[in-house]
Write an enzyme that holds these catalytic residues in place. Structure first.
Site, PDB file in Angstrom:
ATOM      1  N   ARG A   1      55.416  31.658  42.025  1.00  0.00           N
ATOM      2  CA  ARG A   1      54.309  31.756  41.091  1.00  0.00           C
ATOM      3  C   ARG A   1      53.672  30.399  40.830  1.00  0.00           C
ATOM      4  O   ARG A   1      52.678  30.307  40.108  1.00  0.00           O
ATOM      5  CB  ARG A   1      54.822  32.289  39.749  1.00  0.00           C
ATOM      6  CG  ARG A   1      54.726  33.788  39.617  1.00  0.00           C
ATOM      7  CD  ARG A   1      55.432  34.161  38.326  1.00  0.00           C
ATOM      8  NE  ARG A   1      54.801  35.241  37.647  1.00  0.00           N
ATOM      9  CZ  ARG A   1      55.225  36.503  37.744  1.00  0.00           C
ATOM     10  NH1 ARG A   1      56.217  36.840  38.519  1.00  0.00           N
ATOM     11  NH2 ARG A   1      54.610  37.438  37.060  1.00  0.00           N
TER      12      ARG A   1
ATOM     13  N   ARG B   1      48.865  36.805  30.464  1.00  0.00           N
ATOM     14  CA  ARG B   1      49.510  36.812  31.787  1.00  0.00           C
ATOM     15  C   ARG B   1      48.462  36.670  32.885  1.00  0.00           C
ATOM     16  O   ARG B   1      48.679  35.982  33.885  1.00  0.00           O
ATOM     17  CB  ARG B   1      50.305  38.116  31.971  1.00  0.00           C
ATOM     18  CG  ARG B   1      51.592  38.136  31.155  1.00  0.00           C
ATOM     19  CD  ARG B   1      52.144  39.532  30.956  1.00  0.00           C
ATOM     20  NE  ARG B   1      52.502  40.196  32.197  1.00  0.00           N
ATOM     21  CZ  ARG B   1      52.643  41.518  32.313  1.00  0.00           C
ATOM     22  NH1 ARG B   1      52.442  42.307  31.275  1.00  0.00           N
ATOM     23  NH2 ARG B   1      52.994  42.039  33.461  1.00  0.00           N
TER      24      ARG B   1
HETATM   25  P1  AP5 Z   1      56.923  40.386  36.391  1.00  0.00           P
HETATM   26  O1  AP5 Z   1      57.814  41.472  36.014  1.00  0.00           O
HETATM   27  O2  AP5 Z   1      56.980  39.829  37.766  1.00  0.00           O
HETATM   28  O3  AP5 Z   1      55.448  40.815  35.998  1.00  0.00           O
HETATM   29  P2  AP5 Z   1      54.047  40.728  36.763  1.00  0.00           P
HETATM   30  O4  AP5 Z   1      53.932  39.841  37.934  1.00  0.00           O
HETATM   31  O5  AP5 Z   1      53.109  40.456  35.651  1.00  0.00           O
HETATM   32  O6  AP5 Z   1      53.925  42.077  37.414  1.00  0.00           O
HETATM   33  P3  AP5 Z   1      54.216  43.453  36.787  1.00  0.00           P
HETATM   34  O7  AP5 Z   1      55.660  43.779  36.850  1.00  0.00           O
HETATM   35  O8  AP5 Z   1      53.585  43.538  35.402  1.00  0.00           O
HETATM   36  O9  AP5 Z   1      53.326  44.399  37.671  1.00  0.00           O
HETATM   37  P4  AP5 Z   1      53.450  44.832  39.194  1.00  0.00           P
HETATM   38  O10 AP5 Z   1      52.423  44.125  40.001  1.00  0.00           O
HETATM   39  O11 AP5 Z   1      54.862  44.785  39.661  1.00  0.00           O
HETATM   40  O12 AP5 Z   1      52.980  46.331  39.040  1.00  0.00           O
HETATM   41  P5  AP5 Z   1      53.809  47.711  38.972  1.00  0.00           P
HETATM   42  O13 AP5 Z   1      54.200  48.113  40.335  1.00  0.00           O
HETATM   43  O14 AP5 Z   1      54.848  47.688  37.896  1.00  0.00           O
HETATM   44  O15 AP5 Z   1      57.124  39.122  35.402  1.00  0.00           O
HETATM   45  C1  AP5 Z   1      57.212  39.314  33.994  1.00  0.00           C
HETATM   46  C2  AP5 Z   1      57.379  37.961  33.328  1.00  0.00           C
HETATM   47  O16 AP5 Z   1      58.606  37.329  33.788  1.00  0.00           O
HETATM   48  C3  AP5 Z   1      56.290  36.923  33.619  1.00  0.00           C
HETATM   49  O17 AP5 Z   1      55.186  37.050  32.750  1.00  0.00           O
HETATM   50  C4  AP5 Z   1      57.059  35.613  33.395  1.00  0.00           C
HETATM   51  O18 AP5 Z   1      57.210  35.346  32.027  1.00  0.00           O
HETATM   52  C5  AP5 Z   1      58.425  35.913  33.967  1.00  0.00           C
HETATM   53  N1  AP5 Z   1      58.549  35.600  35.405  1.00  0.00           N
HETATM   54  C6  AP5 Z   1      58.768  36.477  36.441  1.00  0.00           C
HETATM   55  N2  AP5 Z   1      58.838  35.816  37.617  1.00  0.00           N
HETATM   56  C7  AP5 Z   1      58.673  34.495  37.325  1.00  0.00           C
HETATM   57  C8  AP5 Z   1      58.609  33.324  38.124  1.00  0.00           C
HETATM   58  N3  AP5 Z   1      58.719  33.384  39.460  1.00  0.00           N
HETATM   59  N4  AP5 Z   1      58.411  32.145  37.503  1.00  0.00           N
HETATM   60  C9  AP5 Z   1      58.287  32.071  36.156  1.00  0.00           C
HETATM   61  N5  AP5 Z   1      58.313  33.140  35.341  1.00  0.00           N
HETATM   62  C10 AP5 Z   1      58.503  34.348  35.917  1.00  0.00           C
HETATM   63  O19 AP5 Z   1      52.623  48.691  38.507  1.00  0.00           O
HETATM   64  C11 AP5 Z   1      52.040  48.579  37.214  1.00  0.00           C
HETATM   65  C12 AP5 Z   1      51.701  50.003  36.672  1.00  0.00           C
HETATM   66  O20 AP5 Z   1      50.672  50.557  37.493  1.00  0.00           O
HETATM   67  C13 AP5 Z   1      52.883  50.993  36.733  1.00  0.00           C
HETATM   68  O21 AP5 Z   1      52.791  51.841  35.613  1.00  0.00           O
HETATM   69  C14 AP5 Z   1      52.643  51.780  38.025  1.00  0.00           C
HETATM   70  O22 AP5 Z   1      53.164  53.104  37.975  1.00  0.00           O
HETATM   71  C15 AP5 Z   1      51.105  51.788  38.085  1.00  0.00           C
HETATM   72  N6  AP5 Z   1      50.591  51.782  39.460  1.00  0.00           N
HETATM   73  C16 AP5 Z   1      51.104  51.120  40.542  1.00  0.00           C
HETATM   74  N7  AP5 Z   1      50.351  51.346  41.640  1.00  0.00           N
HETATM   75  C17 AP5 Z   1      49.327  52.163  41.219  1.00  0.00           C
HETATM   76  C18 AP5 Z   1      48.213  52.747  41.881  1.00  0.00           C
HETATM   77  N8  AP5 Z   1      47.989  52.534  43.184  1.00  0.00           N
HETATM   78  N9  AP5 Z   1      47.360  53.496  41.159  1.00  0.00           N
HETATM   79  C19 AP5 Z   1      47.570  53.714  39.821  1.00  0.00           C
HETATM   80  N10 AP5 Z   1      48.616  53.216  39.140  1.00  0.00           N
HETATM   81  C20 AP5 Z   1      49.479  52.434  39.831  1.00  0.00           C
END
Ligand code: AP5
Length: 223
Positions: free
Chosen positions: A93, A176
């Site tokens: 990141r 975020r």
């Molecule tokens: P993290 O958990 O990695 O959060 P993120 O990158 O913000 O990503 P998300 O998990 O929110 O979303 P995603 O892209 O995985 O989407 P998802 O598949 O769930 O990190 C959280 C926190 O941890 C960070 O803010 C930070 O504080 C810390 N952190 C983590 N890694 C770090 C690092 N390397 N360094 C420093 N800090 C770190 O899908 C989202 C939703 O959309 C779901 O409900 C899903 O069902 C829906 N969905 C998915 N695909 C579709 C589609 N095609 N159409 C409709 N809905 C859909």
């Protein structure tokens, strides 16, 4: 069929569907799925010293300091050596994390083979995260509209009560997104210069996106 280690980085804004797609890609190619977000949430749930340090950063939508995340990543990578490779979801990141990942993979005789950017506009991100429900027990992810569980509020896999992630409140989502733009988006250029970046349209049905993702990964490996 993968014949040598394959390491894939999934990039994209929060809510782009990285977790949803990473799990499927890892299963399809027999790769290890490493989600630093999931690993951090496990530490927070255990109330470990690392989890205690990480929690406040996560609640505010800030990045957890690189050295804390690195400890966790190292533990996971080195206990899982010998696997066919990894799908990195949410890592790297920052520029420093990208450098560390290169170094760790080089020590294992590997490299980032392909970095896939899941492209999703901000409005869709807010809608997706606003409706997300997560299982605190097994990590399964749902959406109230696009992927509801069979029984409202309960996980299909393990029956636990579903929760709204603390960082899925609108003001934290905005933060975020802003952190993503300033720290993570610049990595696109890094991987582009290296010739390993693939852009995949992250809009549409999960199956259709997965088909595009697999195509992008297989296309890069075949080159
Ligand atoms: P993290 O958990 O990695 O959060 P993120 O990158 O913000 O990503 P998300 O998990 O929110 O979303 P995603 O892209 O995985 O989407 P998802 O598949 O769930 O990190 C959280 C926190 O941890 C960070 O803010 C930070 O504080 C810390 N952190 C983590 N890694 C770090 C690092 N390397 N360094 C420093 N800090 C770190 O899908 C989202 C939703 O959309 C779901 O409900 C899903 O069902 C829906 N969905 C998915 N695909 C579709 C589609 N095609 N159409 C409709 N809905 C859909």
């Amino acid at each position: 069929m993968v014949t040598r280690a394959l390491d894939v980085v999934l990039l994209g804004p929060p809510g782009a569907g990285k977790g949803t797609q990473a799990k499927r890609l890892a299963a399809a190619l027999s790769l290890l799925h490493i989600s630093t977000g999931d690993l951090l949430r496990e530490e927070v749930a255990k109330n470990s010293p690392l989890g205690q340090e990480a929690a406040s950063f996560m609640q505010r939508g800030e990045l957890v300091p690189d050295d804390l995340v690195a400890k966790m990543l190292l533990a996971r990578l080195y206990t899982q050596q010998g696997l066919a490779g990894c799908v990195f979801d949410g890592y790297p990141r920052t520029q420093a994390q990208a450098e560390l990942l290169d170094q760790l993979l080089a020590e294992l005789g590997r490299r980032v083979d392909v970095a896939v950017y899941l492209e999703v506009p901000d409005g869709e991100v807010v809608a997706r995260l606003g409706g997300r429900r997560s299982c605190p027990n097994c990590g399964a992810v749902y959406h109230v509209q696009t992927k509801p569980p069979a029984r409202e509020g309960l996980c299909d896999v393990c029956g636990s009560g579903l929760v709204v992630r603390e960082d899925d409140r609108e003001e934290v989502i905005r933060q975020r997104l802003s952190v993503y733009r300033s720290h993570t988006e610049p990595l696109l250029e890094l991987y582009e210069k290296r010739g390993v970046l693939r852009r995949v349209d992250g809009l549409g049905a999960v199956d259709a996106i997965f088909a595009r993702l697999k195509e992008a990964v297989k296309g890069s490996v075949a080159r």
